[in-house]
Write a protein that holds these residues in place. Structure first.
Motif, PDB file in Angstrom:
ATOM      1  N   PRO A   5       0.811  -1.217   0.000  1.00 20.59           N
ATOM      2  CA  PRO A   5       0.000   0.000   0.000  1.00 20.59           C
ATOM      3  C   PRO A   5       0.846   1.269   0.000  1.00 20.59           C
ATOM      4  O   PRO A   5       0.509   2.246  -0.680  1.00 20.59           O
ATOM      5  N   ILE A   6       1.946   1.250   0.750  1.00 13.41           N
ATOM      6  CA  ILE A   6       2.802   2.441   0.801  1.00 13.41           C
ATOM      7  C   ILE A   6       3.445   2.691  -0.558  1.00 13.41           C
ATOM      8  O   ILE A   6       3.504   3.821  -1.032  1.00 13.41           O
ATOM      9  N   LEU A   7       3.921   1.631  -1.207  1.00 13.42           N
ATOM     10  CA  LEU A   7       4.537   1.783  -2.518  1.00 13.42           C
ATOM     11  C   LEU A   7       3.540   2.260  -3.553  1.00 13.42           C
ATOM     12  O   LEU A   7       3.867   3.082  -4.425  1.00 13.42           O
ATOM     13  N   SER A   8       2.305   1.756  -3.471  1.00  3.33           N
ATOM     14  CA  SER A   8       1.282   2.199  -4.410  1.00  3.33           C
ATOM     15  C   SER A   8       0.937   3.664  -4.188  1.00  3.33           C
ATOM     16  O   SER A   8       0.650   4.395  -5.136  1.00  3.33           O
ATOM     17  N   PHE A   9       0.988   4.103  -2.938  1.00  7.42           N
ATOM     18  CA  PHE A   9       0.736   5.511  -2.659  1.00  7.42           C
ATOM     19  C   PHE A   9       1.876   6.384  -3.169  1.00  7.42           C
ATOM     20  O   PHE A   9       1.660   7.473  -3.688  1.00  7.42           O
ATOM     21  N   LEU A  10       3.110   5.901  -3.032  1.00  7.40           N
ATOM     22  CA  LEU A  10       4.276   6.688  -3.441  1.00  7.40           C
ATOM     23  C   LEU A  10       4.432   6.771  -4.952  1.00  7.40           C
ATOM     24  O   LEU A  10       5.195   7.598  -5.448  1.00  7.40           O
ATOM     25  N   ALA A  11       3.699   5.928  -5.685  1.00  2.52           N
ATOM     26  CA  ALA A  11       3.850   5.890  -7.138  1.00  2.52           C
ATOM     27  C   ALA A  11       3.689   7.253  -7.799  1.00  2.52           C
ATOM     28  O   ALA A  11       4.496   7.635  -8.650  1.00  2.52           O
ATOM     29  N   PRO A  12       2.644   8.064  -7.455  1.00  6.31           N
ATOM     30  CA  PRO A  12       2.541   9.377  -8.100  1.00  6.31           C
ATOM     31  C   PRO A  12       3.751  10.260  -7.846  1.00  6.31           C
ATOM     32  O   PRO A  12       4.285  10.870  -8.773  1.00  6.31           O
ATOM     33  N   GLY A  13       4.171  10.345  -6.603  1.00  4.96           N
ATOM     34  CA  GLY A  13       5.302  11.198  -6.277  1.00  4.96           C
ATOM     35  C   GLY A  13       6.585  10.731  -6.902  1.00  4.96           C
ATOM     36  O   GLY A  13       7.356  11.523  -7.450  1.00  4.96           O
ATOM     37  N   LEU A  14       6.851   9.418  -6.849  1.00  2.00           N
ATOM     38  CA  LEU A  14       8.077   8.885  -7.435  1.00  2.00           C
ATOM     39  C   LEU A  14       8.095   9.059  -8.948  1.00  2.00           C
ATOM     40  O   LEU A  14       9.125   9.380  -9.540  1.00  2.00           O
ATOM     41  N   SER A  15       6.944   8.859  -9.568  1.00  2.00           N
ATOM     42  CA  SER A  15       6.884   9.023 -11.019  1.00  2.00           C
ATOM     43  C   SER A  15       7.110  10.476 -11.411  1.00  2.00           C
ATOM     44  O   SER A  15       7.775  10.785 -12.391  1.00  2.00           O
ATOM     45  N   PHE A  16       6.570  11.401 -10.617  1.00  2.00           N
ATOM     46  CA  PHE A  16       6.747  12.820 -10.911  1.00  2.00           C
ATOM     47  C   PHE A  16       8.211  13.224 -10.817  1.00  2.00           C
ATOM     48  O   PHE A  16       8.706  14.045 -11.581  1.00  2.00           O
ATOM     49  N   THR A  66      -0.250   9.594   5.188  1.00  2.00           N
ATOM     50  CA  THR A  66       0.267  10.150   6.442  1.00  2.00           C
ATOM     51  C   THR A  66       1.350   9.255   7.022  1.00  2.00           C
ATOM     52  O   THR A  66       2.395   9.734   7.478  1.00  2.00           O
ATOM     53  N   LEU A  67       1.097   7.942   7.011  1.00  2.00           N
ATOM     54  CA  LEU A  67       2.084   6.993   7.527  1.00  2.00           C
ATOM     55  C   LEU A  67       3.371   7.045   6.718  1.00  2.00           C
ATOM     56  O   LEU A  67       4.479   7.044   7.287  1.00  2.00           O
ATOM     57  N   ALA A  68       3.247   7.105   5.393  1.00  2.00           N
ATOM     58  CA  ALA A  68       4.423   7.121   4.527  1.00  2.00           C
ATOM     59  C   ALA A  68       5.256   8.388   4.754  1.00  2.00           C
ATOM     60  O   ALA A  68       6.493   8.323   4.835  1.00  2.00           O
ATOM     61  N   VAL A  69       4.595   9.538   4.880  1.00  2.00           N
ATOM     62  CA  VAL A  69       5.313  10.796   5.100  1.00  2.00           C
ATOM     63  C   VAL A  69       6.061  10.764   6.424  1.00  2.00           C
ATOM     64  O   VAL A  69       7.247  11.124   6.503  1.00  2.00           O
ATOM     65  N   ARG A  70       5.389  10.333   7.480  1.00  2.24           N
ATOM     66  CA  ARG A  70       6.031  10.276   8.790  1.00  2.24           C
ATOM     67  C   ARG A  70       7.184   9.267   8.808  1.00  2.24           C
ATOM     68  O   ARG A  70       8.217   9.489   9.432  1.00  2.24           O
ATOM     69  N   LEU A  71       7.013   8.166   8.114  1.00  5.10           N
ATOM     70  CA  LEU A  71       8.043   7.127   8.083  1.00  5.10           C
ATOM     71  C   LEU A  71       9.273   7.597   7.313  1.00  5.10           C
ATOM     72  O   LEU A  71      10.411   7.434   7.773  1.00  5.10           O
ATOM     73  N   ILE A  72       9.054   8.212   6.158  1.00  5.70           N
ATOM     74  CA  ILE A  72      10.161   8.585   5.284  1.00  5.70           C
ATOM     75  C   ILE A  72      10.896   9.825   5.787  1.00  5.70           C
ATOM     76  O   ILE A  72      12.129   9.883   5.783  1.00  5.70           O
ATOM     77  N   PHE A  73      10.140  10.821   6.237  1.00  3.79           N
ATOM     78  CA  PHE A  73      10.742  12.107   6.572  1.00  3.79           C
ATOM     79  C   PHE A  73      11.089  12.256   8.047  1.00  3.79           C
ATOM     80  O   PHE A  73      11.753  13.230   8.411  1.00  3.79           O
TER      81      PHE A  73
END
Length: 331
Positions: free
Chosen positions: A3-14, A53-60
């Motif tokens: 789920p986290i990777l699928s969420f990050l797809a837009p940002g990573l692709s950009f 929210t989880l991905a942002v807190r985890l990564i940053f």
């Protein structure tokens, strides 16, 4: 992790497309919009907000904070040399093994904040059947609107952080005063994970509400909230890290010293995140305010001395160019 990777797809692709192809910015935005729209169509709004929210807190915040903790534990002698307070700033050297409790409480508080945020959304959308606290739509915020919302968010956070910290956690009649002191003010020196260390109720007042309420008050787009949360997470990571040298030191360096004085001085003051209201209200500690901190950081980095050296170098180059021009004209 899917789920986290699928969420990050837009940002990573950009971010990846400009490096992999010669597409224009407009095409990149179109591709980002299509990917973001697909994400919203394939997942519920609540899931998008939760995973984001989880991905942002985890990564940053959480992952780099644990990396700093591992660095302290693996090479304490090197870490001590980079800390503002030397060995006292080493997380694993503080009060025996108390750092483990600090780590667990901090991580638990961070999780509590995310769960509470989702509980608010569930209450609004599924129980009360009203609008969600954040806008989760396919419409993307324009850059100008995004910048304006971020400015409003940081100003609102400063006001909320100051008022809640001073009057809800340090007022003599506050029921949270002793809990806040027994947790947050028991720290010997800050390290990155201490940004979220406090009694859970005091944590919600000191950290979670000043960060989440601005997004609710102005009803931000969820992408605006993610951008704001990422910036706040990086700020918390570095300001509480205890390192002597910080990126954008004139800002983060002064903030770090203000937080350190508040934690370690054992007296009231330095309630705000940035020191703006402390400057206006005269609640800065040690006769230091925002202006003094910027001056201190400049002196620490010897910016004036570097400026003079740079000016002399420029003058020498100008003289050389003049000499060359004169010789060329004479010839």
């Amino acid at each position: 992790m899917d789920p986290i990777l699928s969420f990050l797809a837009p940002g990573l692709s950009f971010l990846a497309i400009p490096a992999l192809a010669s597409y224009t910015t407009s095409l990149n935005l179109v591709f980002f919009y299509l990917t973001w729209s697909t994400l919203l169509l394939s997942h519920s709004e609540l899931k998008v907000e939760a995973i984001g929210t989880l991905a942002v807190r985890l990564i940053f915040y959480l992952a780099p904070a644990y990396f700093f903790l591992l660095f302290d534990a693996a090479v304490p002698s090197i870490a001590a040399a980079t800390k503002e307070h030397g060995e006292l700033g080493i997380a694993t050297a503080q009060a025996g093994r108390r750092w483990r409790n600090i780590t667990l409480v901090s991580t638990g508080n961070l999780a509590l904040g995310i769960v509470l945020q989702l509980a608010v959304e569930i209450l609004l959308t599924r129980v009360l059947h009203v609008k969600s606290a954040l806008k989760v739509t396919t419409t993307l915020p324009f850059p100008y609107a995004l910048a304006k919302d971020l400015l409003k968010a940081f100003l609102a956070r400063e006001i909320l952080a100051y008022c809640l910290h001073r009057f809800a956690l340090h007022h003599d009649k506050s029921p949270l005063r002793l809990r806040h002191r027994s947790f947050y003010h028991s720290l010997e020196a800050p390290f990155s994970l201490t940004a979220h260390y406090d009694h859970p109720l005091a944590y919600l007042v000191r950290v979670w509400l000043p960060t989440y309420l601005p997004a609710v008050i102005f009803r931000f787009h969820v992408l605006t909230y993610f951008a704001f949360l990422a910036l706040v997470s990086l700020e918390e990571l570095f300001v509480y890290s205890g390192y002597a040298v910080l990126p954008t030191g004139l800002v983060l360096g002064g903030m770090a010293r203000r937080h350190e004085r508040h934690i370690m001085a054992g007296v009231d003051g330095n309630y705000g995140a940035y020191g703006l209201i402390d400057l206006l209200a005269g609640t800065g500690l040690g006769n230091h305010d925002l202006i003094d901190d910027v001056r201190e950081e400049a002196e620490k980095r010897d910016l004036e001395g570097r400026g003079k050296i740079k000016a002399k170098e420029v003058q020498k180059r100008v003289r050389k160019l003049r000499d060359r021009a004169q010789r060329a004209s004479q010839e």
